[in-house]
Design a protein around this motif. Structure first.
Motif, mmCIF file in Angstrom:
data_model
loop_
_atom_site.group_PDB
_atom_site.id
_atom_site.type_symbol
_atom_site.label_atom_id
_atom_site.label_comp_id
_atom_site.label_asym_id
_atom_site.label_seq_id
_atom_site.Cartn_x
_atom_site.Cartn_y
_atom_site.Cartn_z
ATOM 1 N N LEU A 55 125.461 -22.703 89.880
ATOM 2 C CA LEU A 55 123.872 -23.249 89.628
ATOM 3 C C LEU A 55 123.330 -24.273 90.977
ATOM 4 O O LEU A 55 122.091 -24.105 91.158
ATOM 5 N N ARG A 56 124.287 -24.816 91.429
ATOM 6 C CA ARG A 56 123.729 -25.823 92.617
ATOM 7 C C ARG A 56 123.381 -24.765 93.903
ATOM 8 O O ARG A 56 122.266 -25.184 94.534
ATOM 9 N N ILE A 62 116.511 -21.927 96.015
ATOM 10 C CA ILE A 62 115.047 -22.049 95.813
ATOM 11 C C ILE A 62 114.409 -23.296 96.646
ATOM 12 O O ILE A 62 113.048 -23.158 96.979
ATOM 13 N N VAL A 63 115.064 -24.460 96.459
ATOM 14 C CA VAL A 63 114.469 -25.637 97.623
ATOM 15 C C VAL A 63 114.344 -25.153 99.003
ATOM 16 O O VAL A 63 113.207 -25.358 99.690
ATOM 17 N N VAL A 64 115.301 -24.420 99.490
ATOM 18 C CA VAL A 64 115.121 -23.786 101.172
ATOM 19 C C VAL A 64 113.854 -23.121 100.939
ATOM 20 O O VAL A 64 113.090 -22.955 102.091
ATOM 21 N N SER A 151 113.654 -26.150 89.328
ATOM 22 C CA SER A 151 113.619 -25.177 90.380
ATOM 23 C C SER A 151 113.326 -23.812 90.259
ATOM 24 O O SER A 151 112.631 -23.127 90.836
ATOM 25 N N VAL A 152 113.466 -23.278 88.694
ATOM 26 C CA VAL A 152 113.049 -21.938 88.391
ATOM 27 C C VAL A 152 111.424 -21.846 88.365
ATOM 28 O O VAL A 152 110.729 -20.781 88.656
#
Length: 417
Positions: A55-56, A62-64, A151-152
């Motif tokens: 999950l992490r 996604i953050v990157v 994030s999704v």
């Protein structure tokens, strides 16, 4: 050492060796060293913590992606916004109302995009912070779940933004009017046409903009014809690739020939959200009539009497409308649909005037296969135009159209560039 004592000693050595192996194995996997005496609650906690690793990783990816795309995109959009503001200051908005309206609409779009990207950057930073807090709080599962859901959403918004940058066609920014017609004389096709209608409605609802059924002609098994309008930006750009035959295949016979087939034809035209472009359609070129009544019930007879059908004689195109309250209102709306259809054809044939549209160059949508939905012997969605294949048939029918729609947009952008 006596002979009688050997078996006992061997047994003790074997027991010690097994204990040592268990010790070594448990030391290699400390996180899995939960003893049988642990409570069910402790076990669930361990399993949740183990699941957080993947999950992490998804959250970090996604953050990157957001940190890579959003700042550059924001810089470009802010530069475009400044240029639009300078144009507004230099241009006398009272001299040309039409041009002024176009400039102000473009500036409004730039402002909305800048605000959207700023919010996206803020959400990405927030997700990053929540993830760090979750790790500090002895790996808080619920914080991780919250960060993952956000994030999704960020990923979906980024994909939508990237798609809008590829939707550069003349009418891609407009809404969409989609018309679904079942193959005549087939109950399977009538059921299938209704299923397609729900698929598009569910997809639009997932985008946050519900579609609107403006007219529907039902049959005993499903529907014969339905029109759905999507009154939101870029709907036409997303859906224009849906034109053609959508085929349901429930199985194959011994010769590998599809059987139990349902077919429905899908047509898409732009739904102009502000104003319909002015194009000349001569009265002598059109024939207006009412639709013939199917005689199923009094309500349908009344609706058919007020409905309007318009035939464009030079091209042979026929459009209809029956969702308005009067024949006159249906005629006006049908004329708008005719103009939209002619504009699309002129763009496809690359002619500047609708009078130059070649009748022979108009494709029959019933001869153009777009997608196959196979239920047996395996579940598969095969998009014929882009050769995209998706194994999750149920997800697609439940509105998960993004993969095939994005494939169409990329295919069209590559072809036109």
């Amino acid at each position: 050492m006596t002979v009688e004592s050997l078996p006992v000693e061997r047994t003790l050595v074997a027991q010690d060796w097994r204990s040592w192996r268990r010790l070594q194995f448990s030391s290699r996997l400390p996180s899995l060293g939960a003893r049988a005496s642990r409570s069910m609650e402790d076990r669930n906690k361990v399993y949740k913590e183990l699941g957080l690793f993947s999950l992490r990783k998804k959250i970090e990816d996604i953050v990157v992606r957001a940190e890579t795309i959003a700042p550059t995109a924001l810089e470009l959009e802010q530069a475009r916004q400044i240029k639009q503001e300078e144009m507004v200051r230099r241009y006398n908005l009272w001299d040309d109302p039409d041009k002024s309206s176009e400039i102000l609409l473009t500036l409004g779009d730039s402002n909305d995009t800048v605000c959207f990207l700023k919010e996206l950057k803020y959400q990405a930073e927030e997700v990053k912070l929540v993830t760090q807090l979750a790790e500090m709080d002895a790996i808080n599962y619920w914080l991780f779940k919250q960060a993952y859901n956000t994030s999704v959403d960020i990923s979906n918004q980024l994909s939508r933004y990237e798609m809008t940058k590829l939707l550069t066609g003349p009418y891609d920014k407009e809404g969409a009017c989609i018309m679904i017609q079942s193959a005549p004389g087939s109950k399977e096709s009538e059921i299938w046409a209704e299923k397609l209608m729900h698929m598009y409605l569910l997809w639009s609802k997932k985008q946050g903009f519900p579609g609107r059924i403006t007219e529907k002609y039902s049959a005993k098994s499903g529907i014969r014809f339905v029109t759905v309008e999507f009154e939101w930006q870029f709907a036409y750009g997303y859906l224009s690739g849906e034109r053609g035959i959508h085929k349901l295949i429930k199985g194959f016979n011994r010769d590998s020939i599809p059987c139990q087939i349902g077919m429905a034809c899908v047509d898409v035209i732009p739904l102009f959200l502000v104003s319909t472009p002015e194009i000349p359609v001569e009265d002598k070129d059109i024939e207006v009539s009412t639709l013939l009544s199917c005689g199923e019930n009094e309500h349908l007879v009344y609706r058919m009497e007020r409905a309007a059908s318009i035939l464009h004689v030079p091209t042979g195109i026929r459009v209809q409308c029956s969702g308005e309250r009067s024949h006159f209102a249906n005629k006006i709306k049908a004329l708008k649909r005719l103009k939209a259809k002619l504009l699309v054809l002129a763009d496809q044939q690359e002619v500047s005037d609708i009078t130059k549209i070649s009748r022979d160059g108009i494709f029959d949508l019933w001869q153009e296969e777009t997608r196959r939905y196979m239920f047996h012997p395996y579940k598969l969605v095969h998009d014929v135009k882009t050769n995209t294949q998706l194994p999750d048939l149920v997800s697609v029918l439940d509105g998960g159209l993004e993969p095939v729609l994005q494939a169409h947009v990329r295919h069209r952008h590559t072809r036109d560039s």
